[in-house]
Motif scaffolding. Sequence first.
Motif, PDB file in Angstrom:
ATOM      1  N   ASP A  22      34.196  -9.549-109.005  1.00 41.50           N
ATOM      2  CA  ASP A  22      33.821  -9.272-110.392  1.00 41.50           C
ATOM      3  C   ASP A  22      34.866  -8.383-111.056  1.00 41.50           C
ATOM      4  O   ASP A  22      35.344  -8.657-112.157  1.00 41.50           O
ATOM      5  N   GLY A  26      37.628  -9.324-113.920  1.00 37.65           N
ATOM      6  CA  GLY A  26      37.688  -8.544-115.153  1.00 37.65           C
ATOM      7  C   GLY A  26      39.061  -7.959-115.384  1.00 37.65           C
ATOM      8  O   GLY A  26      39.565  -7.948-116.518  1.00 37.65           O
ATOM      9  N   LEU A 141      31.834  -7.183-114.207  1.00 42.92           N
ATOM     10  CA  LEU A 141      33.123  -7.765-114.593  1.00 42.92           C
ATOM     11  C   LEU A 141      33.754  -6.970-115.738  1.00 42.92           C
ATOM     12  O   LEU A 141      34.964  -6.700-115.726  1.00 42.92           O
ATOM     13  N   ALA A 206      32.654 -12.883-118.293  1.00 43.12           N
ATOM     14  CA  ALA A 206      31.413 -12.177-117.945  1.00 43.12           C
ATOM     15  C   ALA A 206      30.203 -13.065-118.202  1.00 43.12           C
ATOM     16  O   ALA A 206      29.227 -13.053-117.427  1.00 43.12           O
ATOM     17  N   GLN A 326      34.773 -16.493-109.051  1.00 41.51           N
ATOM     18  CA  GLN A 326      35.590 -15.355-109.467  1.00 41.51           C
ATOM     19  C   GLN A 326      37.075 -15.669-109.324  1.00 41.51           C
ATOM     20  O   GLN A 326      37.889 -15.300-110.184  1.00 41.51           O
TER      21      GLN A 326
END
Length: 359
Positions: A22, A26, A141, A206, A326
């Motif tokens: 996550d 991000g 995220l 997200a 991811q």
Amino acid sequence: MSELRDWAELLRISALFTVPGDVLAGAAASGRRPGAATALAAGASLCLYEAGMALNDWADRDEDATERPHRPVPSGRIAPGQALAAAAVLTGAGLGLGFAAGRPAAWCASAIAGTVWAYDLRLKHTAAGPAAMAAARGLDLLMGAVATAGPRTARHRASAGHPQAGPSGSGAGVLARLSSGAAAGAAAAPSAGGTARAVRRALLPAAVIGAHTYALTTVSRAETQGGVRGGPLAALGVTAVLGALIGTDGRPGPAARWCRSGAAGADGVPVVSGAPGTPGGLGRAVLAGGYVVTAGRPLVHAVLNPSPPLTQRAVGGGIRALIPLQAALAARSGAPLSAALLAGLVPVARRLAGKVSPT
């Protein structure tokens, strides 16, 4: 050794490999290179996730005594007070690491902690349960994005806040102090702007993670009773849509614009890393396919036969599918190293899941 295994089962250690992705996804969406603040955010994420696992078993101890008597708390291998204490300690550690990663990351960590405790203690068995879990994953995220976007502007503020050397009473010293104050004020705006840009770039990734989590949580609500086809069927549709979104460039529209221009690369310059026919596009398509297969195959079985064992297997597949999801998001954002690192966790998570159940 048996006590360590009991704690590994309580904390569902095999699912831990789904967590750092996550933050890395991000970070990739932010367009900045991961740094120390990214690592701190990943540590916060891991602690808060495990806090949720411990709190979940404490909150469900009476229910598990009937439906899952083999779990560590109802079986007496771990005392309820120990599980609750572990949840509190891990939450504190997660918040501390989040604050160390910077103020925006601290806000995200606080929101995640509040959502996790609200879910386990109140929302789990309500209609808001899946949305709470989806929000926690989406915030996770975003925490990676804002933590990674922060260090550069922080360094700018630090360097701007120190005047050039010179006699304190001289004209040069006065000018240096005046210029440093002006530069510090000017540097504060890019910090907020950089964080805002990181949030905007990370919103759609997200949302993707949140949509998968929402569908997975809906399926998990029937994993001990079974008999429900609607949840797995809806989750199968969500999986197909998300796989198409992250695996292809799509058609004109908001999703396609994200797929074509996406987030900036690690150097802050927009990249097109996933165009069809390019190595990046092929890698992203492979990761997207891995996501669809990992999540979709057990869901098909659960739709055909919604028994508790097959429903639980679908939940486990959905948890493991977070890793290729991811990785595909990181690849889409122009972070092939992060994507490769996450892809390397897939076989490790699969092997560990055979020893310690992720559900």
